[in-house]
Design a protein around this motif. Structure first.
Motif, PDB file in Angstrom:
ATOM      1  N   GLY A 121      44.814  80.737 -18.839  1.00 42.18           N
ATOM      2  CA  GLY A 121      45.823  80.332 -19.779  1.00 42.18           C
ATOM      3  C   GLY A 121      45.132  79.091 -20.676  1.00 42.18           C
ATOM      4  N   GLY A 122      44.013  79.062 -20.676  1.00 38.06           N
ATOM      5  CA  GLY A 122      43.642  78.004 -21.879  1.00 38.06           C
ATOM      6  C   GLY A 122      43.289  76.606 -21.202  1.00 38.06           C
ATOM      7  N   GLN A 123      43.366  76.532 -19.924  1.00 40.43           N
ATOM      8  CA  GLN A 123      43.118  75.027 -19.379  1.00 40.43           C
ATOM      9  C   GLN A 123      41.633  74.941 -18.742  1.00 40.43           C
ATOM     10  OE1 GLN A 123      45.427  77.458 -17.812  1.00 40.43           O
ATOM     11  NE2 GLN A 123      47.294  76.829 -17.958  1.00 40.43           N
ATOM     12  N   HIS A 124      41.361  73.788 -18.419  1.00 39.23           N
ATOM     13  CA  HIS A 124      40.147  73.566 -18.337  1.00 39.23           C
ATOM     14  C   HIS A 124      39.889  72.788 -17.064  1.00 39.23           C
ATOM     15  CE1 HIS A 124      38.937  75.235 -22.332  1.00 39.23           C
ATOM     16  NE2 HIS A 124      39.961  74.138 -22.622  1.00 39.23           N
ATOM     17  N   THR A 125      39.028  72.827 -15.933  1.00 38.70           N
ATOM     18  CA  THR A 125      38.772  72.123 -14.671  1.00 38.70           C
ATOM     19  C   THR A 125      37.463  71.644 -14.794  1.00 38.70           C
ATOM     20  OG1 THR A 125      40.402  73.207 -13.801  1.00 38.70           O
ATOM     21  CG2 THR A 125      38.853  72.248 -12.323  1.00 38.70           C
ATOM     22  N   GLN A 126      37.256  70.320 -14.933  1.00 36.56           N
ATOM     23  CA  GLN A 126      35.948  69.874 -14.543  1.00 36.56           C
ATOM     24  C   GLN A 126      35.347  69.782 -13.271  1.00 36.56           C
ATOM     25  OE1 GLN A 126      34.940  66.274 -16.622  1.00 36.56           O
ATOM     26  NE2 GLN A 126      34.377  67.388 -18.536  1.00 36.56           N
ATOM     27  N   VAL A 127      34.273  70.443 -12.531  1.00 35.64           N
ATOM     28  CA  VAL A 127      33.727  70.004 -11.270  1.00 35.64           C
ATOM     29  C   VAL A 127      32.342  69.059 -11.526  1.00 35.64           C
ATOM     30  CG1 VAL A 127      33.036  71.088  -9.035  1.00 35.64           C
ATOM     31  CG2 VAL A 127      35.158  72.098 -10.256  1.00 35.64           C
ATOM     32  N   TRP A 128      32.036  68.414 -10.942  1.00 39.57           N
ATOM     33  CA  TRP A 128      30.848  67.506 -10.882  1.00 39.57           C
ATOM     34  C   TRP A 128      29.907  67.980  -9.818  1.00 39.57           C
ATOM     35  CZ3 TRP A 128      30.385  62.375 -13.633  1.00 39.57           C
ATOM     36  CH2 TRP A 128      31.205  62.055 -14.632  1.00 39.57           C
ATOM     37  N   TYR A 129      28.593  68.411 -10.029  1.00 39.51           N
ATOM     38  CA  TYR A 129      27.704  68.860  -9.218  1.00 39.51           C
ATOM     39  C   TYR A 129      26.559  67.600  -9.174  1.00 39.51           C
ATOM     40  CZ  TYR A 129      29.327  73.584  -9.141  1.00 39.51           C
ATOM     41  OH  TYR A 129      30.166  74.609  -8.747  1.00 39.51           O
ATOM     42  N   GLN A 130      26.168  67.314  -7.973  1.00 36.76           N
ATOM     43  CA  GLN A 130      24.858  66.503  -7.618  1.00 36.76           C
ATOM     44  C   GLN A 130      23.606  67.600  -7.133  1.00 36.76           C
ATOM     45  OE1 GLN A 130      24.805  62.673  -6.013  1.00 36.76           O
ATOM     46  NE2 GLN A 130      23.624  63.694  -4.535  1.00 36.76           N
ATOM     47  N   VAL A 131      22.548  67.747  -8.024  1.00 34.43           N
ATOM     48  CA  VAL A 131      21.438  68.450  -7.614  1.00 34.43           C
ATOM     49  C   VAL A 131      19.981  67.557  -7.585  1.00 34.43           C
ATOM     50  CG1 VAL A 131      19.931  70.087  -8.503  1.00 34.43           C
ATOM     51  CG2 VAL A 131      22.308  70.063  -9.382  1.00 34.43           C
ATOM     52  N   GLU A 132      19.364  67.721  -6.219  1.00 32.66           N
ATOM     53  CA  GLU A 132      18.200  67.028  -5.827  1.00 32.66           C
ATOM     54  C   GLU A 132      17.364  67.488  -6.717  1.00 32.66           C
ATOM     55  OE1 GLU A 132      17.244  67.135  -1.706  1.00 32.66           O
ATOM     56  OE2 GLU A 132      19.155  67.357  -1.047  1.00 32.66           O
ATOM     57  N   LEU A 133      16.572  66.673  -7.424  1.00 33.83           N
ATOM     58  CA  LEU A 133      15.578  66.922  -8.505  1.00 33.83           C
ATOM     59  C   LEU A 133      14.178  67.551  -7.974  1.00 33.83           C
ATOM     60  CD1 LEU A 133      15.898  63.926 -11.008  1.00 33.83           C
ATOM     61  CD2 LEU A 133      16.466  66.338 -11.283  1.00 33.83           C
ATOM     62  N   SER A 134      13.890  66.995  -6.561  1.00 36.41           N
ATOM     63  CA  SER A 134      12.692  67.572  -5.905  1.00 36.41           C
ATOM     64  C   SER A 134      12.750  69.105  -5.813  1.00 36.41           C
ATOM     65  CB  SER A 134      12.569  66.921  -4.629  1.00 36.41           C
ATOM     66  OG  SER A 134      13.454  67.089  -3.502  1.00 36.41           O
ATOM     67  N   ASP A 135      13.768  69.505  -5.283  1.00 37.17           N
ATOM     68  CA  ASP A 135      13.859  71.224  -5.086  1.00 37.17           C
ATOM     69  C   ASP A 135      14.923  71.806  -5.698  1.00 37.17           C
ATOM     70  OD1 ASP A 135      15.689  70.163  -3.367  1.00 37.17           O
ATOM     71  OD2 ASP A 135      15.040  70.830  -1.479  1.00 37.17           O
ATOM     72  N   LEU A 136      15.802  71.183  -6.467  1.00 38.03           N
ATOM     73  CA  LEU A 136      16.981  71.757  -7.064  1.00 38.03           C
ATOM     74  C   LEU A 136      18.156  72.132  -6.079  1.00 38.03           C
ATOM     75  CD1 LEU A 136      15.312  73.698  -9.932  1.00 38.03           C
ATOM     76  CD2 LEU A 136      16.520  71.554  -9.934  1.00 38.03           C
ATOM     77  N   THR A 137      17.946  71.465  -4.921  1.00 32.67           N
ATOM     78  CA  THR A 137      19.210  72.044  -3.982  1.00 32.67           C
ATOM     79  C   THR A 137      20.349  71.173  -4.432  1.00 32.67           C
ATOM     80  OG1 THR A 137      17.562  72.294  -1.926  1.00 32.67           O
ATOM     81  CG2 THR A 137      19.869  71.928  -1.615  1.00 32.67           C
ATOM     82  N   ILE A 138      21.509  72.036  -4.329  1.00 35.72           N
ATOM     83  CA  ILE A 138      22.818  71.404  -4.873  1.00 35.72           C
ATOM     84  C   ILE A 138      23.413  70.676  -3.484  1.00 35.72           C
ATOM     85  CG2 ILE A 138      25.292  71.811  -5.588  1.00 35.72           C
ATOM     86  CD1 ILE A 138      24.049  74.273  -6.880  1.00 35.72           C
ATOM     87  N   ASP A 139      23.583  69.207  -3.505  1.00 36.07           N
ATOM     88  CA  ASP A 139      24.045  68.635  -2.385  1.00 36.07           C
ATOM     89  C   ASP A 139      25.365  67.724  -2.412  1.00 36.07           C
ATOM     90  OD1 ASP A 139      22.944  66.696  -4.025  1.00 36.07           O
ATOM     91  OD2 ASP A 139      21.657  65.687  -2.437  1.00 36.07           O
ATOM     92  N   GLY A 140      25.948  67.894  -3.863  1.00 36.26           N
ATOM     93  CA  GLY A 140      27.313  67.514  -4.141  1.00 36.26           C
ATOM     94  C   GLY A 140      28.098  68.125  -4.974  1.00 36.26           C
TER      95      GLY A 140
END
Length: 144
Positions: free
Chosen positions: A116-135
């Motif tokens: 429908g043209g809407q947008h949603t933001q989701v914020w991700y946190q990524v560990e720099l050491s191994d690129l695991t997403i932890d948030g």
């Protein structure tokens, strides 16, 4: 290392197929952005039943920490919505933006684009050491 290769392979595929393009003057995506993009792409494909090798749970287990997976399970029960999409339907496209780094992590802002043209933001946190997403969370409220 497998996550990094998965992210690079996914972005390489998208770039070669013309599905991933950045403006000519834009900075190249960060490693965190590539990882979030790879996760989101694989997750969306799994949710849509287009990946016979992985379920959405398999994708989450590959990219996310166990603690984040538990938080997302709780979000799904509380909100009756997909915890990654933050909705009951699936987005038609998405983009990522670098949100900053510090304390061994990087923030990636993923913008989901809806039919429908809407947008949603989701914020991700990524560990720099191994690129695991932890948030993974909704954006912070605007300053008062």
């Amino acid at each position: 290392m497998l996550r990094t290769r998965t992210a690079i392979a996914a972005v390489s595929f998208l770039a070669l197929s013309g599905l991933y393009a950045t403006p000519a003057q834009a900075d190249p995506p960060s490693r965190g952005q590539l990882q979030v993009d790879a996760f989101f792409s694989q997750y969306l494909t799994a949710v849509n039943g287009q990946n016979q090798d992985q379920t959405p749970v398999d994708v989450r287990n590959e990219f996310l920490t166990a603690q984040l997976n538990q938080q997302l399970d709780q979000y799904q029960q509380t909100h009756n919505a997909d915890p990654v999409f933050r909705a009951q339907n699936t987005p038609v496209s998405w983009s990522t933006q670098y949100g900053g780094s510090g304390a061994g992590h990087t923030t990636v802002i993923l913008t989901e684009n809806w039919a429908g043209g809407q947008h949603t933001q989701v914020w991700y946190q990524v560990e720099l050491s191994d690129l695991t997403i932890d948030g993974l969370e909704d954006p912070p409220p605007p300053p008062a």
